[in-house]
Design an enzyme around this catalytic site. Sequence first.
Site, PDB file in Angstrom:
ATOM      1  CE  LYS A  39      -4.285  -1.659   0.527  1.00  0.00           C
ATOM      2  NZ  LYS A  39      -5.438  -1.290  -0.349  1.00  0.00           N
ATOM      3  N   GLY A  55       0.280  12.453   4.366  1.00  0.00           N
ATOM      4  CA  GLY A  55       0.568  12.047   5.733  1.00  0.00           C
ATOM      5  C   GLY A  55       1.982  11.538   5.926  1.00  0.00           C
ATOM      6  CD  GLU A  78      -0.232  15.766   7.531  1.00  0.00           C
ATOM      7  OE1 GLU A  78      -0.853  16.732   7.999  1.00  0.00           O
ATOM      8  OE2 GLU A  78      -0.787  14.690   7.202  1.00  0.00           O
ATOM      9  CD  GLU A 136      -2.702  16.268   2.004  1.00  0.00           C
ATOM     10  OE1 GLU A 136      -2.153  15.459   2.761  1.00  0.00           O
ATOM     11  OE2 GLU A 136      -2.067  16.973   1.185  1.00  0.00           O
ATOM     12  NE  ARG A 173      -5.166  11.805  -3.900  1.00  0.00           N
ATOM     13  CZ  ARG A 173      -4.450  12.153  -4.968  1.00  0.00           C
ATOM     14  NH1 ARG A 173      -4.967  13.014  -5.861  1.00  0.00           N
ATOM     15  NH2 ARG A 173      -3.256  11.635  -5.183  1.00  0.00           N
ATOM     16  N   GLY A 184      -4.279  16.625   7.867  1.00  0.00           N
ATOM     17  CA  GLY A 184      -4.851  16.341   9.177  1.00  0.00           C
ATOM     18  C   GLY A 184      -3.869  15.735  10.159  1.00  0.00           C
TER      19      GLY A 184
END
Length: 264
Positions: A28, A112, A115, A135, A138, A143
């Site tokens: 993934k 992420g 991040e 983001e 999308r 977040g």
Amino acid sequence: MAAIANASYVTYELRGSVAHIGLNRPEKRNAISDAFVETIAEVVARAEGEAKAAVIYGHGNHFCAGLDLAEHVQKSAIEGVRGSRRWHEVFAKIEHGMIPYISALHGAVVGGGLELAASTHIRVADRSAFFALPEGQRGIFVGGGGSVRVARLTGTARMMDMMLTGRVLSAEEGERCNLAQYLVDTGSARDKAHELAEAAASNAEISNYAIIHALPRIQDMAKDDGLFVESFISSITATSPEAEERLRAFLEKRVARLKAPGSE
């Protein structure tokens, strides 16, 4: 070497005084799910208890391609808030922990994943790395702390460009934008990160704690407040028994003096 933790998501290995935390969902592209976050929290807690520094890296062809969108799309608004706040909590354990963390970056360092990398104290990118914050494309927003950590690394204008346009930065551009402090040959980021972690692990633990906790806070203070706090931190670290021994060793020429890069 220490036993591996939950290898279905994250591997854990202790090399001397340095913990190696491996994101282990290569099929993934190491996309982060809720279970992934909980396993990161588990191994970070373990590293804090038995290591003096840590390396975070990704198995497979990528460091981390970000949020697991298949899981995220099924969440309600309040579930999304809870998930984001948990990311904040876990990544804060890295940024504001007891030991320095160095991330070894290759392939996708996206969303992420960026991040997560931004929560580490030093970032090493190999030449296969690329950085993006997709983001906006999308229909979502960062977040995992990116609006604070990534913006502080690159500046708000650079981050806004990446989010509004979908701009992808190469490894070289990422280094110029302060997303990485070291740029190395493809395949060597983890080795370089380990070398840096060993160097950090050899420091006085109180000095490392002061560096990773005081410096970011001082940057948020007014100038005079920052200088005031600096004086106290400087005094506290200098009066530790370890500092006294290290200073005496330097004065008595029991340790080598610094040399210019490239000098004999």
